[in-house]
Design an enzyme around this catalytic site. Structure first.
Site, mmCIF file in Angstrom:
data_model
loop_
_atom_site.group_PDB
_atom_site.id
_atom_site.type_symbol
_atom_site.label_atom_id
_atom_site.label_comp_id
_atom_site.label_asym_id
_atom_site.label_seq_id
_atom_site.Cartn_x
_atom_site.Cartn_y
_atom_site.Cartn_z
ATOM 1 C CB SER A 106 -1.099 -0.154 1.210
ATOM 2 O OG SER A 106 -1.936 0.681 1.017
ATOM 3 C CG ASP A 132 -4.883 -1.681 0.492
ATOM 4 O OD1 ASP A 132 -3.762 -1.639 0.467
ATOM 5 O OD2 ASP A 132 -5.272 -1.720 1.533
#
Length: 294
Positions: free
Chosen positions: A40, A182
Site C-alpha cells: 500500500s 490494496d
C-alpha cells in the site's frame, strides 16, 4: 561505511508520508536499501527508495506532492457516481500518474529498469481472493515482469477498496480479468518477503493510544467505512513478533489514514515524525549506539 539492508515498509494510507521520512533517516544514518518490499503506502515509498531517491529528494517529494488532488471526487454526488462507474470513490489513475512522473525522473518506468529483486510489492487479487507479489507472480500470468510498470504495481498495492478503484489485470494464460486492490488485505506488513540471510529493517506506523476514530455504524455505507478503517489500522494494536527482521522502527502518527487534505506543512510534520523516530530507534550501521536527530 554504508551498510546494505532490506527495508520493509508497512501500509497506512496517507500516513505513509512518515515512512518517507523514515527512509530518509535510514539513508542519512548510512544505510543503503539493497532490497525493499512494501504494501500500500509502503509500496510507494519502497518504489521511491528502490529508484534511488536520496534523503533530500524524499523530503522534497513529500513537500511538493499535491496530496488533496488525489481525492478526485470532492463531493457526495461525485463519489457515488465514481463508485458506480469505477467501483471506488476516487480514480487511482491520478496516483499512478504522480508516482510515474517521480520514478521517471530517475529513469525508472518498468521493473526492468531496476536491479533484479530490488523491489517487491504486495497486491490483492479480489477476483480469486489471494495475495499477489509483484513482479514475482506476473510470469505465471503470462506477463513479462521486466516490462511491467512500477507505478502501476504500486497503484495496485495502494488501491484501498471503495476508496480507490481496483485495477484490472488480464491473465494472459487463461484470459481471465482480475481485479487488483490494496495489498494490506493480504499482507499489510510483508515480512514474509524478507530474506532470512541478510540484514533487514521494518518500518511500521502506529496511532497514539486512545485516538482511534469512532464509527457510528447505522447503515451499509457506514459499515463499509468502518470496515475500511479497521482494515487499515486494527492490526496496529496487536503485539508484533519480529520474525526475520533485525530491527523494527515504530512511528506514531496521529492522522486519519484516508484524509488526503494534507497541506505541505502537515506533510512535513509527518515526514519529520518518521525521520525522528528512525533516528531515535535505529542504531548506526557500526552498532556503536543510536544516532541523534539533527
Amino acid at each position: 561505511m554504508d551498510s546494505e539492508i532490506t527495508g520493509v515498509f508497512e501500509g497506512g494510507g496517507v500516513r505513509g508520508i512518515a515512512l518517507t521520512g523514515a527512509a530518509a533517516a535510514a539513508l542519512d544514518l548510512g544505510y543503503v536499501f539493497d532490497q525493499v518490499v512494501g504494501t500500500s503506502a509502503g509500496a510507494i515509498v519502497a518504489a521511491l527508495a528502490a529508484s534511488g531517491y536520496d534523503s533530500r529528494e524524499l523530503r522534497d517529494v513529500s513537500r511538493s506532492i499535491d496530496w488533496p488532488s488525489l481525492n478526485t471526487s470532492r463531493n457526495w454526488l461525485q463519489k457515488h457516481y465514481s463508485m458506480l462507474v469505477r467501483r471506488g470513490f476516487h480514480n487511482g489513475a491520478r496516483l499512478e500518474t504522480v508516482l510515474g512522473s517521480l520514478l521517471g525522473l530517475k529513469g525508472v518506468e518498468t521493473f526492468g529498469d531496476l536491479p533484479e529483486g530490488a523491489l517487491r510489492v504486495v497486491a490483492t487479487d479480489l477476483s480469486h481472493g489471494r495475495g499477489v507479489v509483484l513482479p514475482d507472480d506476473l510470469a505465471e500470468l503470462g506477463i513479462n515482469p521486466r516490462r511491467f510498470s512500477v507505478a502501476r504495481a504500486a497503484r495496485m498495492s495502494s488501491s484501498v477498496p471503495f476508496v480507490f478503484d481496483p485495477v484490472r489485470l488480464i491473465d494472459q494464460v487463461t484470459g481471465e480479468t482480475m481485479m487488483m486492490a490494496d495489498g494490506a488485505m493480504a499482507a499489510r506488513f510483508p515480512v514474509q518477503l524478507v530474506p532470512r540471510d541478510g540484514s533487514s529493517v521494518g518500518f511500521r506506523l502506529k496511532q497514539p493510544l486512545h485516538t482511534h476514530t469512532h464509527y457510528e455504524i447505522k447503515g451499509p455505507i457506514a459499515l463499509a467505512t468502518a470496515v475500511i478503517g479497521a482494515g487499515i489500522t486494527a492490526r496496529e494494536d496487536l503485539p508484533f513478533v519480529c520474525g526475520p527482521l533485525k530491527n523494527t522502527v515504530e512511528i506514531v502518527v496521529d492522522h486519519d489514514s484516508m484524509d488526503f487534505d494534507v497541506s505541505a506543512s502537515r506533510a512535513m510534520e509527518m515526514f519529520d515524525l518518521g525521520y525522528a523516530a528512525t533516528f531515535g530507534q535505529l542504531e548506526e550501521p557500526n552498532g556503536v549506539g543510536r544516532a541523534k536527530a539533527g
